[in-house]
Design a protein around this motif. Structure first.
Motif, PDB file in Angstrom:
ATOM      1  N   LYS A 102       0.834  -1.192   0.000  1.00 17.94           N
ATOM      2  CA  LYS A 102       0.000   0.000   0.000  1.00 17.94           C
ATOM      3  C   LYS A 102       0.875   1.250   0.000  1.00 17.94           C
ATOM      4  O   LYS A 102       2.103   1.164   0.109  1.00 17.94           O
ATOM      5  N   GLY A 103       0.240   2.401  -0.115  1.00 15.72           N
ATOM      6  CA  GLY A 103       0.967   3.660  -0.102  1.00 15.72           C
ATOM      7  C   GLY A 103       1.948   3.796  -1.239  1.00 15.72           C
ATOM      8  O   GLY A 103       1.690   3.345  -2.366  1.00 15.72           O
ATOM      9  N   ASN A 104       3.114   4.390  -0.965  1.00 15.31           N
ATOM     10  CA  ASN A 104       4.086   4.642  -2.030  1.00 15.31           C
ATOM     11  C   ASN A 104       4.809   3.388  -2.498  1.00 15.31           C
ATOM     12  O   ASN A 104       5.733   3.482  -3.312  1.00 15.31           O
ATOM     13  N   LYS A 105       4.388   2.226  -1.997  1.00 16.73           N
ATOM     14  CA  LYS A 105       4.930   0.971  -2.531  1.00 16.73           C
ATOM     15  C   LYS A 105       4.314   0.640  -3.894  1.00 16.73           C
ATOM     16  O   LYS A 105       4.758  -0.286  -4.565  1.00 16.73           O
ATOM     17  N   VAL A 106       3.289   1.404  -4.270  1.00 18.12           N
ATOM     18  CA  VAL A 106       2.615   1.201  -5.554  1.00 18.12           C
ATOM     19  C   VAL A 106       2.723   2.475  -6.378  1.00 18.12           C
ATOM     20  O   VAL A 106       2.417   3.570  -5.897  1.00 18.12           O
ATOM     21  N   VAL A 107       3.158   2.350  -7.622  1.00 14.57           N
ATOM     22  CA  VAL A 107       3.253   3.477  -8.554  1.00 14.57           C
ATOM     23  C   VAL A 107       2.351   3.211  -9.747  1.00 14.57           C
ATOM     24  O   VAL A 107       2.405   2.139 -10.349  1.00 14.57           O
ATOM     25  N   LEU A 108       1.493   4.187 -10.057  1.00 13.07           N
ATOM     26  CA  LEU A 108       0.667   4.102 -11.265  1.00 13.07           C
ATOM     27  C   LEU A 108       1.355   4.940 -12.333  1.00 13.07           C
ATOM     28  O   LEU A 108       1.554   6.142 -12.162  1.00 13.07           O
ATOM     29  N   ILE A 157     -10.261   4.775 -14.725  1.00  8.92           N
ATOM     30  CA  ILE A 157     -10.556   4.088 -13.465  1.00  8.92           C
ATOM     31  C   ILE A 157     -12.002   4.380 -13.091  1.00  8.92           C
ATOM     32  O   ILE A 157     -12.403   5.534 -12.946  1.00  8.92           O
ATOM     33  N   MET A 158     -12.780   3.324 -12.929  1.00  7.22           N
ATOM     34  CA  MET A 158     -14.220   3.458 -12.709  1.00  7.22           C
ATOM     35  C   MET A 158     -14.637   3.225 -11.258  1.00  7.22           C
ATOM     36  O   MET A 158     -15.690   3.676 -10.828  1.00  7.22           O
ATOM     37  N   THR A 159     -13.834   2.494 -10.516  1.00 11.06           N
ATOM     38  CA  THR A 159     -14.158   2.211  -9.110  1.00 11.06           C
ATOM     39  C   THR A 159     -12.977   2.651  -8.253  1.00 11.06           C
ATOM     40  O   THR A 159     -12.139   1.840  -7.848  1.00 11.06           O
ATOM     41  N   PRO A 160     -12.884   3.960  -7.968  1.00 14.48           N
ATOM     42  CA  PRO A 160     -11.711   4.482  -7.265  1.00 14.48           C
ATOM     43  C   PRO A 160     -11.563   3.981  -5.840  1.00 14.48           C
ATOM     44  O   PRO A 160     -10.485   4.090  -5.258  1.00 14.48           O
ATOM     45  N   SER A 161     -12.605   3.403  -5.270  1.00  9.93           N
ATOM     46  CA  SER A 161     -12.494   2.880  -3.905  1.00  9.93           C
ATOM     47  C   SER A 161     -11.733   1.554  -3.856  1.00  9.93           C
ATOM     48  O   SER A 161     -11.303   1.126  -2.785  1.00  9.93           O
ATOM     49  N   GLN A 162     -11.539   0.917  -5.009  1.00  5.85           N
ATOM     50  CA  GLN A 162     -10.880  -0.384  -5.056  1.00  5.85           C
ATOM     51  C   GLN A 162      -9.366  -0.243  -4.996  1.00  5.85           C
ATOM     52  O   GLN A 162      -8.736   0.340  -5.879  1.00  5.85           O
ATOM     53  N   ASP A 163      -8.756  -0.757  -3.946  1.00  3.49           N
ATOM     54  CA  ASP A 163      -7.302  -0.730  -3.844  1.00  3.49           C
ATOM     55  C   ASP A 163      -6.720  -1.943  -4.546  1.00  3.49           C
ATOM     56  O   ASP A 163      -7.393  -2.947  -4.774  1.00  3.49           O
ATOM     57  N   LEU A 164      -5.458  -1.862  -4.889  1.00  2.00           N
ATOM     58  CA  LEU A 164      -4.822  -2.923  -5.672  1.00  2.00           C
ATOM     59  C   LEU A 164      -4.441  -4.132  -4.837  1.00  2.00           C
ATOM     60  O   LEU A 164      -4.400  -5.254  -5.349  1.00  2.00           O
ATOM     61  N   ALA A 165      -4.161  -3.931  -3.561  1.00  2.00           N
ATOM     62  CA  ALA A 165      -3.788  -5.071  -2.719  1.00  2.00           C
ATOM     63  C   ALA A 165      -4.953  -6.039  -2.577  1.00  2.00           C
ATOM     64  O   ALA A 165      -4.793  -7.250  -2.767  1.00  2.00           O
ATOM     65  N   SER A 166      -6.134  -5.520  -2.257  1.00  2.00           N
ATOM     66  CA  SER A 166      -7.286  -6.403  -2.089  1.00  2.00           C
ATOM     67  C   SER A 166      -7.889  -6.819  -3.420  1.00  2.00           C
ATOM     68  O   SER A 166      -8.747  -7.700  -3.470  1.00  2.00           O
TER      69      SER A 166
END
Length: 374
Positions: A138-144, A224-233
């Motif tokens: 999570k956080g800055n461990k992920v770059v888009l 991006i259509m579902t901004p509440s969705q995080d990439l980890a989950s």
């Protein structure tokens, strides 16, 4: 004479009554003004001006506030309006005389741009980290990563980059991810079409973001259509990844036909360094995730090797060939159902976007616009 005298008395009495009524009404309207915001023109003040501290609106509100004070001040003699209005006329005349001298110093476009930038920064600050994601990474461990040179099909939609940037900046701010834009023209090489430049752009994203564990590449025609969705989950957490991997799925050739190769069922999740999906025509490189590892760096170098650049027209066909031909490389790749990370604007339940999918990819809409009405 008596009749004329009576008329004079009636007139004096009427004037006295009017003056008294005006004098008594001043504190009433002053109290009313404290309850109802008043702009002196018979309408309530726009509440937005009080909430958003925009310089232009603030000056206008201050000017209106000055009018209110001069109108409701009980020290002003309401019986002699001429004394109150003359300074106003002189003041307005002074403003007219001064206007031509001040005009050359004004630069309306720069303050407007600056105000927009400040509003944009304020919005991102307001939503920064509000998602409070629980799972790692999570956080800055992920770059888009967004990378383009503004040419090709991306140039066919006006302001596309601005719209896409805002969409992705909002998403990254909400989840506290790092958003990065790269102009891929800096990676141009003679004889190589622009799509190949996404590979050095991914390498560069890892280089300049040392804390990044994952880089998510997204083509420009993705929203991006579902901004509440995080990439980890969604897919990155290993416990989740175990459920997402498409075990035993057949891998397609770049023409959509079966390759005879399937995804292994004995996938070692700790070795998954790349996550990708297939569409009806095979592997699609519009949405991909790469984990920081020695394997990833070696693979990216291999992918952009001149042998593949010269043999294949684009990076996607080369990727398909590599994954089909090299089992050891496939062991580091997690294939997921298409809609997990790469749903299209149209299609059936396996391909077309449905409510809740994280994104919609308008792949192919450049060629058949009516096919992707969405």
């Amino acid at each position: 004479m008596k009749a004329a005298h009576k008329i004079q008395l009636i007139g004096v009495f009427a004037l006295f009554s009017i003056a008294a009524l005006i004098y008594l009404s001043v504190p009433y309207y002053k109290n009313l003004e404290s309850v109802i915001p008043w702009n002196g023109r018979g309408s309530t003040v726009d509440v937005v001006q009080e909430v958003v501290p925009v310089a232009v609106d603030a000056e206008q509100s201050q000017s209106e506030g000055g009018d209110n004070e001069s109108t409701t001040d009980p020290t002003v003699d309401v019986a002699t309006p001429t004394d109150a209005t003359e300074p106003t006329i002189e003041s307005e005349q002074g403003k007219v005389d001064e206007a031509p001298e001040q005009a050359p110093e004004q630069a309306p476009e720069e303050p407007a741009d600056q105000a927009d930038a400040e509003d944009r920064k304020a919005k991102l600050t307001l939503i920064q980290g509000k998602a409070k994601d629980a799972l790692e990474p999570k956080g800055n461990k992920v770059v888009l990563l967004t990378a383009t040179d503004g040419k090709g099909h991306n140039n066919e939609i006006e302001n596309l980059l601005d719209m896409v940037t805002e969409n992705r900046e909002d998403y990254c701010a909400f989840h506290d991810y790092k958003y990065q834009f790269t102009n891929i023209s800096e990676f141009d090489q003679d004889g190589r079409i622009a799509v190949w430049n996404k590979i050095p752009a991914i390498q560069n994203a890892f280089d300049i973001n040392p804390d990044a564990e994952w880089v998510w590449w997204l083509d420009m025609d993705v929203i991006i259509m579902t901004p509440s969705q995080d990439l980890a989950s969604l897919v990155l957490n290993q416990d989740v990844m175990k459920e997402r991997i498409a075990y035993d799925a057949p891998i397609k050739l770049s023409n959509g036909k079966p390759s005879g190769v399937t995804v292994s069922r004995d996938v070692d999740l700790s070795k998954i360094d790349m996550i990708i999906a297939q569409d009806h025509a095979g592997i699609n490189a519009g949405s991909m995730l790469f984990r920081r590892s020695d394997w990833t760096f070696s693979f990216l170098d291999m992918w952009v090797d001149p042998v593949y650049v010269e043999r294949f027209h684009n990076e996607q066909d080369a990727l398909s060939h590599i994954l089909i031909k090299h089992q050891k490389i496939r062991e580091h790749v997690g294939f997921v159902p298409q809609r997990v990370i790469n749903a299209y604007a149209v299609g059936g339940d396996e391909m077309g976007w449905r409510t809740g999918d994280i994104l919609v990819h308008f792949a192919g809409c450049w060629y058949v616009p009516s096919f992707c009405t969405f």
